[in-house]
Design a protein around this motif. Structure first.
Motif, PDB file in Angstrom:
ATOM      1  N   PRO A  22       0.821  -1.220   0.000  1.00  8.14           N
ATOM      2  CA  PRO A  22       0.000   0.000   0.000  1.00  8.14           C
ATOM      3  C   PRO A  22       0.853   1.268   0.000  1.00  8.14           C
ATOM      4  CG  PRO A  22      -0.012  -1.020   2.173  1.00  8.14           C
ATOM      5  CD  PRO A  22       0.732  -1.961   1.265  1.00  8.14           C
ATOM      6  N   VAL A  23       0.260   2.346  -0.481  1.00  8.91           N
ATOM      7  CA  VAL A  23       0.956   3.637  -0.538  1.00  8.91           C
ATOM      8  C   VAL A  23       0.314   4.556   0.506  1.00  8.91           C
ATOM      9  CG1 VAL A  23       1.477   5.634  -2.010  1.00  8.91           C
ATOM     10  CG2 VAL A  23       1.426   3.310  -2.994  1.00  8.91           C
ATOM     11  N   PRO A  24       1.102   5.124   1.430  1.00  7.79           N
ATOM     12  CA  PRO A  24       0.493   5.973   2.466  1.00  7.79           C
ATOM     13  C   PRO A  24      -0.029   7.279   1.880  1.00  7.79           C
ATOM     14  CG  PRO A  24       2.886   6.034   2.634  1.00  7.79           C
ATOM     15  CD  PRO A  24       2.563   5.015   1.575  1.00  7.79           C
ATOM     16  N   GLN A  25      -1.252   7.659   2.268  1.00  9.37           N
ATOM     17  CA  GLN A  25      -1.854   8.923   1.855  1.00  9.37           C
ATOM     18  C   GLN A  25      -1.501   9.990   2.904  1.00  9.37           C
ATOM     19  OE1 GLN A  25      -3.568   8.797  -1.252  1.00  9.37           O
ATOM     20  NE2 GLN A  25      -2.555   6.795  -1.106  1.00  9.37           N
ATOM     21  N   ALA A  26      -1.941  11.215   2.667  1.00  7.03           N
ATOM     22  CA  ALA A  26      -1.696  12.285   3.646  1.00  7.03           C
ATOM     23  C   ALA A  26      -2.277  11.872   4.997  1.00  7.03           C
ATOM     24  CB  ALA A  26      -2.341  13.578   3.162  1.00  7.03           C
ATOM     25  N   GLY A  27      -1.488  12.055   6.043  1.00  4.37           N
ATOM     26  CA  GLY A  27      -1.942  11.695   7.391  1.00  4.37           C
ATOM     27  C   GLY A  27      -1.686  10.247   7.751  1.00  4.37           C
ATOM     28  N   GLU A  28      -1.153   9.494   6.791  1.00  5.08           N
ATOM     29  CA  GLU A  28      -0.917   8.063   7.033  1.00  5.08           C
ATOM     30  C   GLU A  28       0.580   7.751   7.064  1.00  5.08           C
ATOM     31  OE1 GLU A  28      -4.843   5.963   5.016  1.00  5.08           O
ATOM     32  OE2 GLU A  28      -2.952   5.989   3.893  1.00  5.08           O
ATOM     33  N   VAL A  29       0.847   6.541   7.527  1.00  2.00           N
ATOM     34  CA  VAL A  29       2.223   6.060   7.580  1.00  2.00           C
ATOM     35  C   VAL A  29       2.248   4.610   7.086  1.00  2.00           C
ATOM     36  CG1 VAL A  29       1.867   5.518  10.037  1.00  2.00           C
ATOM     37  CG2 VAL A  29       4.187   5.641   9.161  1.00  2.00           C
ATOM     38  N   LEU A  30       3.295   4.268   6.372  1.00  2.00           N
ATOM     39  CA  LEU A  30       3.487   2.869   5.948  1.00  2.00           C
ATOM     40  C   LEU A  30       4.356   2.180   6.990  1.00  2.00           C
ATOM     41  CD1 LEU A  30       3.181   0.663   3.665  1.00  2.00           C
ATOM     42  CD2 LEU A  30       5.374   1.496   2.784  1.00  2.00           C
ATOM     43  N   VAL A  31       3.879   1.040   7.467  1.00  2.00           N
ATOM     44  CA  VAL A  31       4.597   0.287   8.504  1.00  2.00           C
ATOM     45  C   VAL A  31       4.942  -1.094   7.965  1.00  2.00           C
ATOM     46  CG1 VAL A  31       4.389  -0.743  10.823  1.00  2.00           C
ATOM     47  CG2 VAL A  31       3.436   1.530  10.376  1.00  2.00           C
ATOM     48  N   GLU A  32       6.196  -1.505   8.177  1.00  2.00           N
ATOM     49  CA  GLU A  32       6.600  -2.883   7.878  1.00  2.00           C
ATOM     50  C   GLU A  32       6.189  -3.722   9.082  1.00  2.00           C
ATOM     51  OE1 GLU A  32      10.827  -3.356   7.261  1.00  2.00           O
ATOM     52  OE2 GLU A  32      10.665  -5.515   7.575  1.00  2.00           O
ATOM     53  N   VAL A  33       5.331  -4.695   8.858  1.00  2.00           N
ATOM     54  CA  VAL A  33       4.808  -5.492   9.971  1.00  2.00           C
ATOM     55  C   VAL A  33       5.859  -6.533  10.376  1.00  2.00           C
ATOM     56  CG1 VAL A  33       2.920  -6.962  10.748  1.00  2.00           C
ATOM     57  CG2 VAL A  33       2.463  -5.141   9.090  1.00  2.00           C
TER      58      VAL A  33
END
Ligand SMILES: [Zn+2]
Ligand SMILES: [Zn+2]
Length: 346
Positions: A22-33
């Motif tokens: 997934p690509v993070p949108q504004a206000g979001e963060v990408l997390v490696e699980v």
């Protein structure tokens, strides 16, 4: 990336798939699980028994909501922790504008988002979440413990509402993950004796309950539970009863064994149950429901893990690579499992 996906409504329809990161949108963060657990909610989703709030479950949906990992990247124009920061994920986020959200009780927001239920979840190699859903971890909290902060925060929330006094007898019905987390917080709070009641097939979970500090942990039907509790408390009953069994009989047993002036918490997801409501009056009961948790419960949960008063990792009975995620549901149903922990990066 690999992800466990509920592909469509109906029973089953859950499979491991290869999907885009997934690509993070504004206000979001990408997390490696790094670690991601499974709970009874995934069984309900699998069996098409989960009923959410106003917001429907989208399909296809990546499931999973008990996770920890490392920050990878922030969405455009978003500020937040640096890459590689160790984090746990908070499950619930509210609309921010309704009565309950304004009061900080976003666990009651009817327009809530919940990872793995209304938005893509964490039984995947990567997940995007709102930056506000990140819980930063002190060094002493392992990523494995951190993946259990979501359910443990619910137990902390339960404790906050119960406020047990030291030396108050407490019973837990249902030795599943939530029951055993409640056992650990009640023990840390000084409730005693601690009694855990289970059903046939719960023997290994009850054994674990004993090693986690239960004074009595036995298989008991409604009648046997009543007898055992009467014997332990001179007929008075348990000051605190936590029902985490999720069955009609568990709720009935809880009402039977709770003492006058006692507190009863229902955490299980049993729906209609026949009870004698007059018992609530006659026993002068306080009957509580507890749903999810908010950020102060995560803070308290971290404090308890850090202090060593609770050991979340001891509930992990199975560790698997994400490639084996389709085995999660049958393993959960087996009764041998308490917490199944996946290592998506492995
Ligand atoms: Zn859960
Ligand atoms: Zn709201």
């Amino acid at each position: 990336m690999q992800a466990l996906v509920k592909t469509a409504p109906g029973k089953g329809n859950m499979e491991l798939q290869d999907v885009p990161v997934p690509v993070p949108q504004a206000g979001e963060v990408l997390v490696e699980v790094v670690r991601s657990g499974v709970c009874g909610t995934e069984l309900l989703v699998h069996d098409d028994l989960y009923r959410g709030r106003n917001r429907p479950m989208p399909f296809p949906l990546i499931v999973g909501h008990e996770a920890s990992g490392l920050v990878v990247e922030l969405g455009p124009g978003t500020t937040g922790p640096r890459p590689r920061t160790r984090v746990a994920l908070e499950g619930v986020s509210g609309c921010g504008a309704c009565f309950h959200c304004l009061r900080g009780s976003y666990n009651l927001c009817q327009d809530w988002h919940h990872i793995g239920l209304t938005r893509a979840g964490a039984l995947a190699e990567f997940v995007t979440v709102p930056v506000s859903s990140l819980v930063l971890l002190p060094d002493e909290v392992s990523l494995e413990s951190a993946a259990m902060l979501e359910p443990f925060s619910n137990a902390v929330h339960t404790l906050e509402r119960l406020r047990p006094a030291p030396g108050q007898p407490a019973a837990i019905i249902g030795p599943g993950p939530l029951g055993l987390l409640n056992l650990q917080v009640l023990r840390a709070a000084g409730a005693a004796p601690l009694v855990v009641l289970g059903r046939q097939g719960d023997e290994s979970r009850l054994e674990l309950a004993r090693t986690l500090g239960a004074d009595v942990a036995v298989v008991a039907d409604r009648k046997a539970a009543q007898e055992r509790v009467a014997e332990l408390t001179d007929g008075i009953g348990m000051a605190i009863v936590v029902e985490a069994g999720g069955t009609s009989e568990a709720v009935q047993t809880a009402l039977d064994i709770v003492a006058g002036n006692g507190s009863l918490v229902t955490l299980g997801l049993a729906r209609s149950t026949e009870i004698d409501a007059l018992t609530v009056v006659r026993k002068n009961l306080t009957w509580l429901g507890v749903v999810a948790a908010v950020r102060r419960h995560y803070a308290e949960a971290i404090r308890l893990v850090r202090s060593g008063k609770v050991e979340l990792e001891r509930l992990i009975t199975h560790r698997m690579p994400l490639a084996d995620a389709e085995a999660a549901v049958p393993t959960m149903r087996s009764g041998d499992a308490v917490k199944i922990m996946f290592a998506p990066g492995a």
